[in-house]
Design a protein around this motif. Structure first.
Motif, PDB file in Angstrom:
ATOM      1  N   GLU A 180      -8.486  -8.447  -6.955  1.00 56.48           N
ATOM      2  CA  GLU A 180      -7.917  -7.709  -5.835  1.00 56.48           C
ATOM      3  C   GLU A 180      -6.661  -8.377  -5.288  1.00 56.48           C
ATOM      4  N   THR A 181      -6.610  -9.719  -5.380  1.00 56.51           N
ATOM      5  CA  THR A 181      -5.414 -10.438  -4.930  1.00 56.51           C
ATOM      6  C   THR A 181      -4.245 -10.137  -5.857  1.00 56.51           C
ATOM      7  N   VAL A 182      -4.513 -10.166  -7.154  1.00 56.45           N
ATOM      8  CA  VAL A 182      -3.468  -9.859  -8.140  1.00 56.45           C
ATOM      9  C   VAL A 182      -2.976  -8.429  -7.956  1.00 56.45           C
ATOM     10  N   ARG A 183      -3.902  -7.513  -7.696  1.00 55.65           N
ATOM     11  CA  ARG A 183      -3.532  -6.103  -7.485  1.00 55.65           C
ATOM     12  C   ARG A 183      -2.602  -5.968  -6.281  1.00 55.65           C
ATOM     13  N   GLU A 184      -2.933  -6.632  -5.188  1.00 59.57           N
ATOM     14  CA  GLU A 184      -2.108  -6.562  -3.986  1.00 59.57           C
ATOM     15  C   GLU A 184      -0.716  -7.144  -4.240  1.00 59.57           C
ATOM     16  N   LEU A 185      -0.679  -8.241  -4.977  1.00 58.70           N
ATOM     17  CA  LEU A 185       0.613  -8.856  -5.290  1.00 58.70           C
ATOM     18  C   LEU A 185       1.466  -7.931  -6.167  1.00 58.70           C
ATOM     19  N   ALA A 186       0.800  -7.301  -7.140  1.00 56.52           N
ATOM     20  CA  ALA A 186       1.522  -6.395  -8.039  1.00 56.52           C
ATOM     21  C   ALA A 186       2.075  -5.195  -7.278  1.00 56.52           C
ATOM     22  N   LEU A 187       1.272  -4.622  -6.374  1.00 57.98           N
ATOM     23  CA  LEU A 187       1.721  -3.470  -5.594  1.00 57.98           C
ATOM     24  C   LEU A 187       2.882  -3.831  -4.667  1.00 57.98           C
ATOM     25  N   THR A 188       2.785  -5.009  -4.054  1.00 55.02           N
ATOM     26  CA  THR A 188       3.867  -5.468  -3.184  1.00 55.02           C
ATOM     27  C   THR A 188       5.149  -5.666  -3.976  1.00 55.02           C
ATOM     28  N   ALA A 189       5.018  -6.288  -5.157  1.00 56.54           N
ATOM     29  CA  ALA A 189       6.181  -6.505  -6.014  1.00 56.54           C
ATOM     30  C   ALA A 189       6.772  -5.178  -6.479  1.00 56.54           C
ATOM     31  N   PHE A 190       5.893  -4.226  -6.793  1.00 56.99           N
ATOM     32  CA  PHE A 190       6.355  -2.921  -7.246  1.00 56.99           C
ATOM     33  C   PHE A 190       7.150  -2.212  -6.152  1.00 56.99           C
ATOM     34  N   GLN A 191       6.644  -2.279  -4.951  1.00 57.70           N
ATOM     35  CA  GLN A 191       7.309  -1.617  -3.826  1.00 57.70           C
ATOM     36  C   GLN A 191       8.686  -2.212  -3.560  1.00 57.70           C
ATOM     37  N   LYS A 192       8.847  -3.498  -3.857  1.00 57.45           N
ATOM     38  CA  LYS A 192      10.124  -4.158  -3.621  1.00 57.45           C
ATOM     39  C   LYS A 192      11.108  -3.960  -4.765  1.00 57.45           C
ATOM     40  N   GLY A 193      10.604  -3.978  -6.002  1.00 57.54           N
ATOM     41  CA  GLY A 193      11.534  -3.946  -7.131  1.00 57.54           C
ATOM     42  C   GLY A 193      11.106  -3.121  -8.320  1.00 57.54           C
ATOM     43  N   GLY A 194      10.095  -2.264  -8.142  1.00 59.58           N
ATOM     44  CA  GLY A 194       9.674  -1.418  -9.244  1.00 59.58           C
ATOM     45  C   GLY A 194       8.795  -2.138 -10.252  1.00 59.58           C
ATOM     46  N   ILE A 195       8.561  -1.481 -11.386  1.00 62.62           N
ATOM     47  CA  ILE A 195       7.622  -1.978 -12.389  1.00 62.62           C
ATOM     48  C   ILE A 195       8.065  -3.309 -12.988  1.00 62.62           C
ATOM     49  N   GLU A 196       9.370  -3.545 -13.067  1.00 66.33           N
ATOM     50  CA  GLU A 196       9.860  -4.813 -13.621  1.00 66.33           C
ATOM     51  C   GLU A 196       9.426  -5.996 -12.754  1.00 66.33           C
ATOM     52  N   SER A 197       9.455  -5.792 -11.449  1.00 68.73           N
ATOM     53  CA  SER A 197       9.034  -6.860 -10.542  1.00 68.73           C
ATOM     54  C   SER A 197       7.537  -7.115 -10.631  1.00 68.73           C
ATOM     55  N   ALA A 198       6.772  -6.064 -10.961  1.00 69.64           N
ATOM     56  CA  ALA A 198       5.316  -6.192 -11.061  1.00 69.64           C
ATOM     57  C   ALA A 198       4.866  -6.694 -12.421  1.00 69.64           C
ATOM     58  N   ALA A 199       5.788  -6.766 -13.378  1.00 74.01           N
ATOM     59  CA  ALA A 199       5.445  -7.118 -14.762  1.00 74.01           C
ATOM     60  C   ALA A 199       4.660  -8.423 -14.915  1.00 74.01           C
ATOM     61  N   PRO A 200       4.978  -9.506 -14.164  1.00 74.84           N
ATOM     62  CA  PRO A 200       4.246 -10.769 -14.360  1.00 74.84           C
ATOM     63  C   PRO A 200       2.746 -10.665 -14.087  1.00 74.84           C
ATOM     64  N   TYR A 201       2.345  -9.633 -13.350  1.00 79.89           N
ATOM     65  CA  TYR A 201       0.937  -9.508 -12.962  1.00 79.89           C
ATOM     66  C   TYR A 201       0.116  -8.643 -13.927  1.00 79.89           C
ATOM     67  N   LEU A 202       0.809  -7.842 -14.749  1.00 77.92           N
ATOM     68  CA  LEU A 202       0.123  -6.827 -15.544  1.00 77.92           C
ATOM     69  C   LEU A 202      -0.968  -7.377 -16.449  1.00 77.92           C
ATOM     70  N   GLN A 203      -0.703  -8.491 -17.130  1.00 79.38           N
ATOM     71  CA  GLN A 203      -1.682  -9.017 -18.090  1.00 79.38           C
ATOM     72  C   GLN A 203      -2.944  -9.557 -17.414  1.00 79.38           C
ATOM     73  N   PHE A 204      -2.888  -9.711 -16.098  1.00 80.50           N
ATOM     74  CA  PHE A 204      -4.049 -10.228 -15.366  1.00 80.50           C
ATOM     75  C   PHE A 204      -4.745  -9.143 -14.536  1.00 80.50           C
ATOM     76  N   MET A 205      -4.337  -7.892 -14.743  1.00 77.82           N
ATOM     77  CA  MET A 205      -4.899  -6.764 -13.996  1.00 77.82           C
ATOM     78  C   MET A 205      -5.871  -5.976 -14.856  1.00 77.82           C
ATOM     79  N   ASN A 206      -6.827  -5.308 -14.215  1.00 78.54           N
ATOM     80  CA  ASN A 206      -7.748  -4.458 -14.969  1.00 78.54           C
ATOM     81  C   ASN A 206      -7.078  -3.118 -15.269  1.00 78.54           C
ATOM     82  N   GLU A 207      -7.706  -2.359 -16.134  1.00 80.50           N
ATOM     83  CA  GLU A 207      -7.091  -1.128 -16.639  1.00 80.50           C
ATOM     84  C   GLU A 207      -6.811  -0.110 -15.528  1.00 80.50           C
ATOM     85  N   SER A 208      -7.744   0.057 -14.612  1.00 80.67           N
ATOM     86  CA  SER A 208      -7.558   1.067 -13.561  1.00 80.67           C
ATOM     87  C   SER A 208      -6.381   0.720 -12.652  1.00 80.67           C
ATOM     88  N   ASP A 209      -6.203  -0.574 -12.356  1.00 82.06           N
ATOM     89  CA  ASP A 209      -5.085  -0.987 -11.509  1.00 82.06           C
ATOM     90  C   ASP A 209      -3.745  -0.798 -12.224  1.00 82.06           C
TER      91      ASP A 209
END
Length: 222
Positions: A180-209
């Motif tokens: 859930e922490t990784v998900r929140e970080l990814a969403l925050t990064a996405f909101q600031k800079g799109g999918i590229e900013s969220a990329a570092p978190y993807l490999q540590f996220m579950n499929e639904s997230d």
């Protein structure tokens, strides 16, 4: 690692060569008969503090009892200054397996928290010891990444908040954070800079997230 069975056989042979019973050897060492019996059966190793006395009673060197020379163990027993640069990883592992936690901690401190030493000996310590060492390393401004695999989730999350509040990079902690922490970080990064900013978190996220992020990307592009 030391071969406890072979060491036990050597102790038994040397004891018999010195015409002693297990009871007599135990008495000379001020330990129980069961302890000597366990050594000779290969079920346990002599305590590091007993090795010099055992060697003296049996009339041999510590190396002869152990079946090989270990420079780390020799330095610990002789209370020499420890120098991790002179030790092989195998020697550190072998020594740590029979060293007391306090002796392992002293090795870490004397090596100035050398990553080579930490990576090798931390598995031999309990969590309380590791937490204390991580706290000291943090106070010294050293990297605590090597400690993360051995810390509980609550401690890791607290360390994450510590770095985050200081405005320092937390990327090295991503693999150890809760989903859930990784998900929140990814969403925050996405909101600031799109999918590229969220990329570092993807490999540590579950499929639904991940699917949620993909949907947000599609909605944003629509």
């Amino acid at each position: 690692m030391f071969d406890t069975v072979q060491i036990g056989r050597r102790i038994a042979e040397l004891r018999k060569k010195n015409d002693m019973t297990q009871f007599e050897l135990a008495d000379k060492l001020s330990i129980s008969f069961q302890a000597v019996s366990n050594w000779e059966r290969g079920n346990s190793m002599p305590d590091i503090s007993k090795l010099p006395e055992l060697a003296e009673i049996l009339g041999v060197s510590i190396d002869e009892i152990l079946g090989k020379t270990n420079t780390v163990l020799s330095d610990v027993i002789n209370e020499n200054t420890l120098n991790e640069k002179e030790y092989s990883k195998d020697d550190i592992i072998d020594a740590a397996a029979i060293m007391k936690p306090s002796q392992i901690e002293n090795m870490i401190v004397s090596s100035n928290y050398n990553p080579k030493v930490l990576n090798t000996v931390l598995p031999f310590l309990e969590e309380a010891h590791i937490e204390r060492l991580a706290g000291v390393a943090l106070g010294m401004g050293k990297s605590i990444s090597v400690f993360l695999p051995f810390l509980n989730q609550e401690k890791i999350e607290n360390l994450f908040l510590y770095y985050q509040n200081k405005g320092e990079s937390t990327n090295f902690m991503i693999p150890f954070l809760k989903e859930e922490t990784v998900r929140e970080l990814a969403l925050t990064a996405f909101q600031k800079g799109g999918i590229e900013s969220a990329a570092p978190y993807l490999q540590f996220m579950n499929e639904s997230d991940i699917l949620e992020l993909i949907k947000l990307t599609s909605d944003k592009e629509a």
